[in-house]
Design an enzyme around this catalytic site. Structure first.
Site, mmCIF file in Angstrom:
data_model
loop_
_atom_site.group_PDB
_atom_site.id
_atom_site.type_symbol
_atom_site.label_atom_id
_atom_site.label_comp_id
_atom_site.label_asym_id
_atom_site.label_seq_id
_atom_site.Cartn_x
_atom_site.Cartn_y
_atom_site.Cartn_z
ATOM 1 N N HIS A 20 41.343 41.436 43.151
ATOM 2 C CA HIS A 20 42.116 42.663 43.398
ATOM 3 C C HIS A 20 41.533 43.957 42.833
ATOM 4 O O HIS A 20 41.602 44.995 43.496
ATOM 5 C CB HIS A 20 43.556 42.480 42.885
ATOM 6 C CG HIS A 20 44.410 41.748 43.867
ATOM 7 N ND1 HIS A 20 45.477 42.325 44.521
ATOM 8 C CD2 HIS A 20 44.340 40.484 44.325
ATOM 9 C CE1 HIS A 20 46.029 41.445 45.336
ATOM 10 N NE2 HIS A 20 45.359 40.310 45.229
ATOM 11 N N ASP A 119 47.939 48.949 43.116
ATOM 12 C CA ASP A 119 47.862 47.766 43.968
ATOM 13 C C ASP A 119 49.265 47.583 44.544
ATOM 14 O O ASP A 119 50.267 47.737 43.835
ATOM 15 C CB ASP A 119 47.469 46.556 43.094
ATOM 16 C CG ASP A 119 47.134 45.341 43.940
ATOM 17 O OD1 ASP A 119 48.003 44.888 44.711
ATOM 18 O OD2 ASP A 119 46.000 44.837 43.836
#
Ligand code: UDP
Length: 459
Positions: A20, A119
């Site tokens: 990520h 995110d």
């Protein structure tokens, strides 16, 4: 691309697990190249920050500063072997850790944070941004289809009910008639409903429609039908990928374990590249089956392998070294390998970054998905885009692997897959040109949200 003068301070909140952090930093690099006066404070775990900022060559980007936040682990914590445990601890502490970090960065930089990028997993960033009365721009680091599924979470649960029928189709969703309940990530189907990840994804699906804009590491032409549906769900939906193609490009990695030189001795589209990403690993019997298929079929290969070498068939590594038919390396320069014309197929777990990198390399895929968005991505590759094949029965066997390798490397179907993927590759390259959709969406993000002249009306 338009250049902006704007003295904004942007806080970037990272989900510091698996792959990520990398797309989020690439996203920030891309914005910072267009708006060099904006200051970015990048909040993540110390370990992740230190490896990422070395890998992504952040030299010359003086306006992006890493800040380490607490991992949330109790002092006496000993890893139990369950990889979800550190994620759970991190998420519990994260809202407080990020707030503390932001206060420190504001004091140091002397400028209040005026925009929150996060995110998309970090659903609580929505509440933080609302409290701070600033825009929130979550970045979704997978494809359009898993995103649509998470936003339609409650509708899906209602339609599927508690039947648990894995073979039920998802035809009640636009564009999903080829998909089955068994393709859904755990936490949406009837499995693992209460797990911390399932709870996080559910909350995310509810919060994303409140974002100022949702950005995605993909390009619009890859999945127009679903992109169109997603545009109806969000205030703004911005395609900002593929982030490995957007400027400023990352420098080529010079240390590649000799893979590129080795590849140079092969015929075009003849080599299999194998990697299951940063988390997944084949169970020993599948690992052995794949190794046997490669050896018996004489398929040249590069295998990025993180695991126990003892699980390979006896003598496999020695024979491979001796006959030069393959290379087993602990880490590969994946994007460069997939861009080499000698690579003909990618055996993958269907992680989103790997899929995008395979598309931009023009390489069809053999899919062995494990969990999360991977089964859904596999179905998309196989049934919608027709640029990949699943392994027979969902697990690697020697005969199934040989069949899939032959199909991709030496059949008419393999050639057709390569032709279809080359069209997507062209779309991706177009998207990042100065007139492309990704560039247009980046300019919208910078001009209308990050460096906005006044509060947008939807805030
Ligand atoms: N990767 C790499 N070299 C390797 C293995 C993986 O560079 O030997 C990179 C790959 O290029 C991709 C990322 O690791 O960018 C894996 O991301 P993906 O989303 O495919 O899978 P995840 O690790 O999140 O499951």
């Amino acid at each position: 691309m338009s250049h902006k003068s704007c003295s904004q301070h942007v806080a970037v909140l990272v989900f510091p697990f698996a792959s990520h952090p990398s797309p989020l930093l690439l996203f920030v690099r891309m914005i910072s190249a267009v708006a060099p006066d904006v200051k970015f404070s990048f909040f993540s775990l110390a370990k992740s920050n230190s490896s990422l900022f070395t890998k992504c060559n952040i030299k010359g980007f003086d306006n992006i500063k890493p800040y380490d936040v607490w991992d949330g682990l109790p002092e006496s914590y000993v890893f139990s072997g369950n990889p979800l445990e550190p994620i759970d601890f991190f998420l519990k502490a994260a809202p407080g850790s990020f707030k503390k970090g932001i206060a420190e960065a504001e004091a140091e930089i002397g400028h209040k944070v005026g925009c929150l990028i996060s995110d998309a997993f970090l659903w609580f960033a929505c509440d933080m941004a609302e409290e701070m009365q600033i825009p929130w721009v979550p970045l979704w680091t997978s494809g359009q289809r898993p995103l649509f599924i998470h936003v339609a979470n409650d509708v899906i649960k209602e339609k599927l009910g508690a039947s648990g029928d894995k073979d039920q189709t998802l035809e009640f969703l636009p564009g999903f008639s080829a998909f089955l309940a068994s393709d859904l990530p755990g936490g949406i189907s009837t499995e693992n409903l209460g797990s911390p990840i399932a709870v996080m994804m559910h909350k995310m699906g509810l919060k994303l429609p409140r974002a100022t804009a949702v950005a995605i590491n993909s390009f619009q032409d890859l999945d127009l039908e679903v992109a169109f549906e997603l545009k109806k769900k969000f205030h703004k939906f911005l395609h900002v990928g593929p982030l490995t193609l957007t400027p400023p490009l990352l420098p080529k990695i010079s240390e590649d374990n000799g893979c590129l030189e080795w590849l140079g001795n092969h015929k075009p589209a003849s080599v299999a590249y194998i990697s299951f990403g940063t988390v997944a690993a084949l169970p020993p019997h599948e690992l052995a089956a794949l190794a046997e298929a490669l050896e018996e079929g004489g398929f040249p290969f590069i295998w990025s392998f993180r695991g126990n070498e003892k699980d390979f068939p006896e003598g496999f590594l020695e024979r491979t070294k001796q006959n030069g038919n393959g290379k087993v390396v602990p880490w590969a320069s994946q994007t460069q390998i997939l861009n080499n014309a000698c690579v003909g197929v990618f055996v993958t777990h269907c992680g989103w970054n790997s899929i995008l990198e395979s598309i931009t390399g023009g390489v069809p895929m053999i899919c062995r998905p494990f969990k999360a968005d991977q089964p859904l991505n596999m179905r998309t590759l196989e049934a919608v885009w027709k640029i990949g094949v699943g392994v027979e029965g969902g697990v690697v066997t020697k005969s199934g692997a040989m069949k899939a390798l032959q199909l991709c490397l030496s059949s008419k179907e393999g050639k057709e897959m390569r032709e279809r993927i080359s069209v997507f590759k062209e779309f991706a390259e177009e998207a990042v040109k100065s007139y492309g959709r990704t560039t247009e969406d980046l300019n919208t993000l910078v001009n209308e949200i990050i460096c906005r002249p006044s509060k947008p009306k939807w805030l």
